[in-house]
Design a protein around this motif. Structure first.
Motif, PDB file in Angstrom:
ATOM      1  N   THR A 149       1.105  -1.596  -7.290  1.00 52.01           N
ATOM      2  CA  THR A 149       0.334  -0.997  -6.838  1.00 52.01           C
ATOM      3  C   THR A 149      -0.765  -1.253  -6.342  1.00 52.01           C
ATOM      4  O   THR A 149      -0.805  -2.919  -6.757  1.00 52.01           O
ATOM      5  N   ALA A 200      -0.018   5.871 -13.378  1.00 55.79           N
ATOM      6  CA  ALA A 200      -0.049   7.104 -13.104  1.00 55.79           C
ATOM      7  C   ALA A 200       1.258   7.146 -13.076  1.00 55.79           C
ATOM      8  O   ALA A 200       2.163   8.438 -13.462  1.00 55.79           O
ATOM      9  N   LEU A 201       1.637   6.064 -12.155  1.00 59.21           N
ATOM     10  CA  LEU A 201       3.338   5.598 -12.134  1.00 59.21           C
ATOM     11  C   LEU A 201       4.126   5.303 -13.092  1.00 59.21           C
ATOM     12  O   LEU A 201       5.084   6.120 -13.645  1.00 59.21           O
ATOM     13  N   ASP A 252      -4.079  -0.574  -7.026  1.00 61.04           N
ATOM     14  CA  ASP A 252      -4.931  -0.133  -7.685  1.00 61.04           C
ATOM     15  C   ASP A 252      -4.542   0.583  -9.200  1.00 61.04           C
ATOM     16  O   ASP A 252      -3.203   0.981  -9.251  1.00 61.04           O
ATOM     17  N   GLN A 290       6.516   7.540  -5.928  1.00 64.35           N
ATOM     18  CA  GLN A 290       6.295   9.216  -6.345  1.00 64.35           C
ATOM     19  C   GLN A 290       7.040  10.269  -5.676  1.00 64.35           C
ATOM     20  O   GLN A 290       7.212  11.154  -7.091  1.00 64.35           O
ATOM     21  N   PHE A 347       3.097   3.135  -4.449  1.00 62.42           N
ATOM     22  CA  PHE A 347       2.586   4.569  -4.849  1.00 62.42           C
ATOM     23  C   PHE A 347       3.188   5.496  -4.718  1.00 62.42           C
ATOM     24  O   PHE A 347       3.833   6.223  -4.977  1.00 62.42           O
ATOM     25  N   ALA A 348       2.851   6.508  -2.873  1.00 60.51           N
ATOM     26  CA  ALA A 348       3.384   6.788  -2.729  1.00 60.51           C
ATOM     27  C   ALA A 348       4.926   7.191  -2.877  1.00 60.51           C
ATOM     28  O   ALA A 348       5.487   7.863  -2.961  1.00 60.51           O
ATOM     29  N   HIS A 375       0.669  -0.529   0.170  1.00 56.99           N
ATOM     30  CA  HIS A 375      -0.105   0.095  -0.293  1.00 56.99           C
ATOM     31  C   HIS A 375       1.046   0.812   0.192  1.00 56.99           C
ATOM     32  O   HIS A 375       0.197   2.472  -0.197  1.00 56.99           O
ATOM     33  N   GLY A 389      -5.312   2.382 -11.312  1.00 55.29           N
ATOM     34  CA  GLY A 389      -5.380   3.963 -11.916  1.00 55.29           C
ATOM     35  C   GLY A 389      -3.945   4.668 -11.289  1.00 55.29           C
ATOM     36  O   GLY A 389      -3.257   5.385 -12.288  1.00 55.29           O
ATOM     37  N   GLU A 390      -3.669   3.626 -10.162  1.00 55.34           N
ATOM     38  CA  GLU A 390      -1.854   4.144  -9.278  1.00 55.34           C
ATOM     39  C   GLU A 390      -0.870   3.782 -10.168  1.00 55.34           C
ATOM     40  O   GLU A 390       0.255   4.335 -11.025  1.00 55.34           O
ATOM     41  N   ALA A 391      -0.939   2.835 -10.746  1.00 56.16           N
ATOM     42  CA  ALA A 391      -0.351   1.611 -11.214  1.00 56.16           C
ATOM     43  C   ALA A 391      -0.235   2.397 -12.736  1.00 56.16           C
ATOM     44  O   ALA A 391       1.108   3.557 -13.604  1.00 56.16           O
TER      45      ALA A 391
END
Length: 397
Positions: free
Chosen positions: A126, A134-135, A128, A110, A106-107, A103, A130-132
């Motif tokens: 990740t 985004a990376l 999620d 980033q 991602f942060a 969890h 969407g987070e993947a």
């Protein structure tokens, strides 16, 4: 004048070149896998561990840092603090490994991408999709090197298998089978162990446990060697042992580009299996088979001819590209630490090439990229949807 890391000229088809200095590696997360990866990075002789965020507790962070022989001022209590501080140092880290629970991936990724620092993140990338994705976008926008810890793709005989399949030696692929069977969750009380609890907590591990951990290794390996993208799957999740909030076993039918069928199995309740990762790819002319517990060997079968067993080592019919990952002669075993070292070797070449502004051929470095990490998250999400729909065929976007 900016230091140059790579030689002015070298042969992309030959052994990997020497760098002008060891690269500086940061560590985020102080668990067992971070120690394994640090050992492997040092084995490559291309990295030195220079900084770490090994605990959110200041006292423990410095104590753990002392065990790693890190300077006290480079033992941080958060990845945010570490990213900013290291980016500001003239001798700051060139890249970081992220080995925290899922969890936080991602942060953490980033923070370092935005600080201009390369990343090697454990899988799953990740929890999620969407987070993947985004990376993937962040890596492209920042231009930073971003690898994912699908280390099974870095065994020499897996690289050889990929070359054999790509060259068409087994003909047109007609089926792909992969399994990852382990046994460490067999004891009834295992779910109570501290290092296991987070793997069974949906808030930390995400929507899966077994699939997100070892199922993604299997899925990545099948596509990596075959060169075929998985497009659809039918998944069933099971809890075969003591009651758990997440699955300990998953069975899947899979489908790849061009309607190539396959199977994928993953479990942690198969007594007698510790590293039971096995890959079998069959085609119109023959097949290849590989077993993690016999990682030194690759079985090649051309229909109508005697079976062949290729061995890791110099001078045994391996390609020049595969031999770049060979450290010891035949008969002197290599294993998972060396595979991690191979990943860190390619990561070092990628970081050095970026810093030196060297354009490299696409086929030179095959370490798992952030896009493959995102594929893994899409695979997980599709398997969850399929299981919830009673095992129906589900597309992988």
């Amino acid at each position: 004048m900016t230091e140059r890391l790579l030689p002015e000229s070298f042969n992309f088809d030959g052994p990997f070149p020497k760098l002008s200095r060891r690269l500086r590696l940061g560590v985020v997360g102080g668990g067992r896998i971070s120690a394994t990866q640090a050992t492997a990075a040092r084995l490559s002789d291309l990295w030195e561990v220079a900084a770490g965020a090994l605990s959110s507790d200041a006292t423990r962070s410095k104590a753990r840092g002392a065990e790693w022989f890190l300077p006290q001022e480079r033992c941080y209590t958060s990845f945010e603090e570490m990213a900013l501080a290291e980016a500001a140092r003239p001798d700051g880290v060139d890249a970081v490994m992220i080995t925290t629970p899922n969890h936080l991936h991602f942060a953490a990724a980033q923070a370092f991408l935005e600080a201009g620092i390369g990343v090697l993140c454990d899988k799953p990338l990740t929890n999620d999709v969407g987070e993947a994705e985004a990376l993937v976008s962040m890596a492209a926008q920042t231009g930073q090197v971003f690898g994912v810890g699908y280390v099974m793709s870095c065994f020499p005989m897996i690289r050889q298998a990929r070359e054999i399949v790509t060259a068409g030696q087994i003909g047109k692929i007609n089926q792909i089978h992969v399994e990852f069977l382990q046994d460490w969750m067999t004891p009834q009380e295992v779910a109570d162990a501290p290092h296991v609890k987070w793997r069974l907590d949906p808030k930390v591990s995400g929507p899966t446990s077994c699939v997100g951990d070892i199922g993604t290794h299997a899925a990545h390996l099948a596509s990596f060697v075959s060169g075929l993208e998985m497009t659809h799957l039918r998944a069933e999740f099971h809890v075969c042992g003591a009651p758990k909030p997440l699955e300990d076993t998953a069975f899947m039918f899979t489908r790849y580009v061009d309607e190539v069928p396959g199977t994928l199995m993953a479990t942690r309740l198969a007594p007698g299996n510790r590293g039971g990762l096995r890959l079998r790819i069959y085609g119109s002319e023959g097949g290849v088979e590989w077993d993690l517990e016999k990682a030194e060997q690759l079985k090649l079968n051309i229909y109508g001819q005697p079976d062949q067993v290729l061995s890791r080592g110099h001078g045994h019919g391996l390609s020049a590209h595969t031999e770049r990952f060979v450290r010891a002669g035949r008969g002197f075993p290599e294993g998972i630490i060396e595979a991690w070292a191979n990943l860190y070797t390619e990561l070092a070449m990628a970081v050095a090439s970026r810093r030196d502004g060297v354009a490299v051929p696409d086929e030179w470095l095959a370490f798992p990229k952030v896009s493959e990490g995102a594929d893994g998250v899409r695979f997980i999400a599709a398997s969850v949807r399929s299981n919830e729909a009673s095992g129906s065929w589900t597309p992988i976007p």
